[in-house]
Design a protein around this motif. Structure first.
Motif, short mmCIF file in Angstrom:
data_model
loop_
_atom_site.label_atom_id
_atom_site.label_comp_id
_atom_site.label_asym_id
_atom_site.label_seq_id
_atom_site.Cartn_x
_atom_site.Cartn_y
_atom_site.Cartn_z
N TYR A 1 -6.36 3.47 -1.13
CA TYR A 1 -7.06 3.99 0.04
C TYR A 1 -7.81 5.29 -0.28
CZ TYR A 1 -5.26 0.87 3.71
OH TYR A 1 -5.01 -0.21 4.52
N LEU A 2 -7.19 6.15 -1.10
CA LEU A 2 -7.74 7.49 -1.30
C LEU A 2 -8.61 7.64 -2.55
CD1 LEU A 2 -4.66 9.68 -0.26
CD2 LEU A 2 -6.65 9.04 1.10
N CYS A 3 -8.63 6.64 -3.42
CA CYS A 3 -9.47 6.77 -4.61
C CYS A 3 -10.94 6.55 -4.25
CB CYS A 3 -9.04 5.78 -5.69
SG CYS A 3 -9.51 4.06 -5.38
N HIS A 4 -11.83 7.02 -5.10
CA HIS A 4 -13.27 6.81 -4.93
C HIS A 4 -13.66 5.54 -5.69
CE1 HIS A 4 -13.82 10.66 -3.00
NE2 HIS A 4 -13.28 11.29 -4.04
N ALA A 5 -13.92 4.46 -4.96
CA ALA A 5 -14.31 3.20 -5.60
C ALA A 5 -15.25 2.44 -4.67
CB ALA A 5 -13.08 2.36 -5.91
N GLN A 6 -16.26 1.82 -5.26
CA GLN A 6 -17.21 1.05 -4.47
C GLN A 6 -16.58 -0.20 -3.88
OE1 GLN A 6 -20.89 0.28 -6.56
NE2 GLN A 6 -20.98 2.33 -7.45
N LYS A 7 -15.71 -0.86 -4.66
CA LYS A 7 -15.05 -2.07 -4.19
C LYS A 7 -13.54 -1.91 -4.40
CE LYS A 7 -18.98 -5.03 -5.41
NZ LYS A 7 -19.45 -6.18 -6.23
N LYS A 8 -12.78 -2.27 -3.34
CA LYS A 8 -11.34 -2.12 -3.41
C LYS A 8 -10.66 -3.43 -3.01
CE LYS A 8 -11.47 2.81 -2.19
NZ LYS A 8 -10.89 3.88 -1.32
N TYR A 9 -9.61 -3.78 -3.79
CA TYR A 9 -8.87 -5.02 -3.54
C TYR A 9 -7.38 -4.73 -3.61
CZ TYR A 9 -13.49 -6.71 -4.86
OH TYR A 9 -14.84 -6.90 -4.94
N ALA A 10 -6.62 -5.38 -2.72
CA ALA A 10 -5.19 -5.08 -2.63
C ALA A 10 -4.35 -6.34 -2.61
CB ALA A 10 -4.91 -4.27 -1.37
N LYS A 11 -3.14 -6.24 -3.18
CA LYS A 11 -2.16 -7.31 -3.07
C LYS A 11 -1.49 -7.20 -1.71
CE LYS A 11 2.13 -9.06 -5.07
NZ LYS A 11 3.18 -8.85 -6.09
N GLY A 12 -1.39 -8.30 -1.00
CA GLY A 12 -0.78 -8.29 0.32
C GLY A 12 -1.84 -8.20 1.41
N ASP B 1 -16.11 1.77 -10.06
CA ASP B 1 -16.85 0.65 -9.49
C ASP B 1 -15.90 -0.31 -8.78
OD1 ASP B 1 -19.64 1.10 -10.65
OD2 ASP B 1 -18.40 1.13 -12.46
N ILE B 2 -14.74 -0.51 -9.38
CA ILE B 2 -13.75 -1.45 -8.84
C ILE B 2 -12.37 -0.81 -8.94
CG2 ILE B 2 -12.62 -3.69 -9.18
CD1 ILE B 2 -15.31 -4.57 -10.54
N ALA B 3 -11.58 -0.95 -7.86
CA ALA B 3 -10.18 -0.52 -7.88
C ALA B 3 -9.32 -1.64 -7.32
CB ALA B 3 -9.99 0.75 -7.07
N MET B 4 -8.20 -1.93 -8.00
CA MET B 4 -7.30 -3.00 -7.56
C MET B 4 -5.87 -2.48 -7.52
SD MET B 4 -8.59 -6.27 -9.80
CE MET B 4 -10.25 -6.97 -9.63
N ASP B 5 -5.22 -2.62 -6.37
CA ASP B 5 -3.80 -2.35 -6.28
C ASP B 5 -3.06 -3.67 -6.49
OD1 ASP B 5 -1.24 -1.56 -5.78
OD2 ASP B 5 -1.47 -1.50 -3.61
N LEU B 6 -2.50 -3.84 -7.67
CA LEU B 6 -1.80 -5.07 -8.02
C LEU B 6 -0.32 -5.02 -7.64
CD1 LEU B 6 -3.36 -5.56 -11.58
CD2 LEU B 6 -4.19 -6.45 -9.40
N GLN B 7 0.09 -3.93 -6.98
CA GLN B 7 1.49 -3.75 -6.59
C GLN B 7 1.73 -4.18 -5.15
OE1 GLN B 7 3.67 -1.47 -8.92
NE2 GLN B 7 5.10 -2.93 -8.07
N GLY B 8 0.92 -3.64 -4.22
CA GLY B 8 1.04 -4.03 -2.82
C GLY B 8 2.15 -3.34 -2.06
#
Length: 347
Positions: free
Chosen positions: A109-120, A93-100
């Motif tokens: 970018y390549l995972c299956h997630a409805q909502k995506k959030y990224a650091k940077g 449902d949610i994916a977050m890249d906390l690394q950036g």
């Protein structure tokens, strides 16, 4: 709700992620949290009861081997993308890249997630860009995207249930195979003078100076902590000192955490042991020079920082080859540091 969190390295950064994990679980107790991380950081997270599953990479091996030869290049790329393939088997449902970083954002970018959030700042992604605030506070700010209340900045470091027995066995093994006189007393402080940056490290002479000043003020065991890379320097630091114990390279991450947890306090540079001390809210003084205490300094209860003031070159973020002879570290006033630390642990 299924959540994917991506935080591969470094050790302190991975520990900084734990308030986000805790807040998610308190907000949605039934949520499933999976984590993409590096194998060296597994000792920090593997006992965390809030985490469902790990995707474990070997980032340091990949970086070391990828350009060694054409054969290693292709095998490294193949192994790296096999982890992405595993992640893509799940739907979040949610994916977050906390690394950036590039090597982490590709998972987002390549995972299956409805909502995506990224650091940077990244193309096509809702991004969280922050600067000159504490790293823990910055990671917690990701929770605003999903209206999840934060649960404070306390770090979580869960140790194995058998850590006391495991630590005792490790001490026995050291006494049997390395040093029969190796003994940790009931009361001790941890001194951690090294990091992964040359410019953040205390020299052998400055470390010895700090130890001398502490011993003038209090009769307490001092345990020197470092990785095996610093064995020779640590041997020089403890030479001819009574009641100063060199433990460089002797403990794994949970054992080191247990050592710090049971200490009376610690003096450290900006390093992973500093963050571990914060997780257990130990009386702690951290020496800062080339890095910013605003960004990565300790904010836990009982912790504080010390630095040489009024230097134009301070917070330069140079990892090595300091042109000014490490004055931001080497000019630390050892007597004042020792006095303040002893006051702190005796409160």
């Amino acid at each position: 709700m299924k959540v994917l969190l991506i935080k591969q390295t470094s050790l302190g950064d991975v520990l900084h992620m734990t308030p986000v994990i805790r807040a998610l679980k308190k907000w949605k107790p039934d949520c499933i949290i999976d984590v993409v991380t590096d194998k060296k950081a597994l000792g920090i997270l593997e006992n965390n009861p809030y985490i469902n599953k790990f995707y474990v990479l070997d980032i340091y091996k990949y970086e070391k081997e990828i350009f060694k030869s054409p054969l290693l290049f292709f095998s490294t790329i193949r192994e790296f993308f096999s982890h992405i393939k595993d992640v893509r088997k799940e739907h979040y449902d949610i994916a977050m890249d906390l690394q950036g970083l590039e090597r982490s954002i590709i998972f987002l970018y390549l995972c299956h997630a409805q909502k995506k959030y990224a650091k940077g700042k990244w193309f096509g992604l809702k991004s969280n860009y922050y600067k000159d605030i504490n790293a823990i506070v910055g990671l917690i700010s990701f929770l605003k995207f999903i209206d999840c209340p934060d649960d404070g900045t306390d770090l979580d470091y869960f140790l194995p249930n058998n850590i006391e027995t495991d630590f005792a066995k490790r001490i026995e093994n050291i006494q049997y195979s390395i040093n029969s006189n190796f003994n940790i007393k009931d009361e001790y402080i941890v001194f951690s003078p090294f990091s992964r940056w040359d410019t953040k490290d205390l020299s052998v002479n400055k470390s010895r100076e700090i130890i001398k000043e502490i011993k003038k003020l209090k009769d307490i065991q001092i345990i020197l902590s470092a990785t095996s890379d610093y064995n020779e320097k640590c041997a020089e630091i403890v030479k001819d000192f009574d009641n100063v114990l060199n433990t460089s390279g002797l403990f794994n991450l949970p054992q080191l955490a247990y050592l710090i947890k049971n200490s009376n306090g610690m003096i450290t540079v900006d390093s992973f042991p500093m963050h571990t001390g914060c997780a257990f809210q130990k009386p702690l003084i951290a020496v800062f020079g080339p890095t910013s205490e605003v960004r990565v300094g300790p904010i836990a209860k009982n912790s504080e920082t010390i630095r040489v003031e009024n230097l134009e070159c301070a917070r330069c973020y140079k990892r090595k080859n300091c042109p000014n002879n490490h004055i931001c570290i080497e000019n630390i006033y050892a007597e004042a540091l020792a006095r303040r630390f002893i006051e702190k642990i005796e409160k």
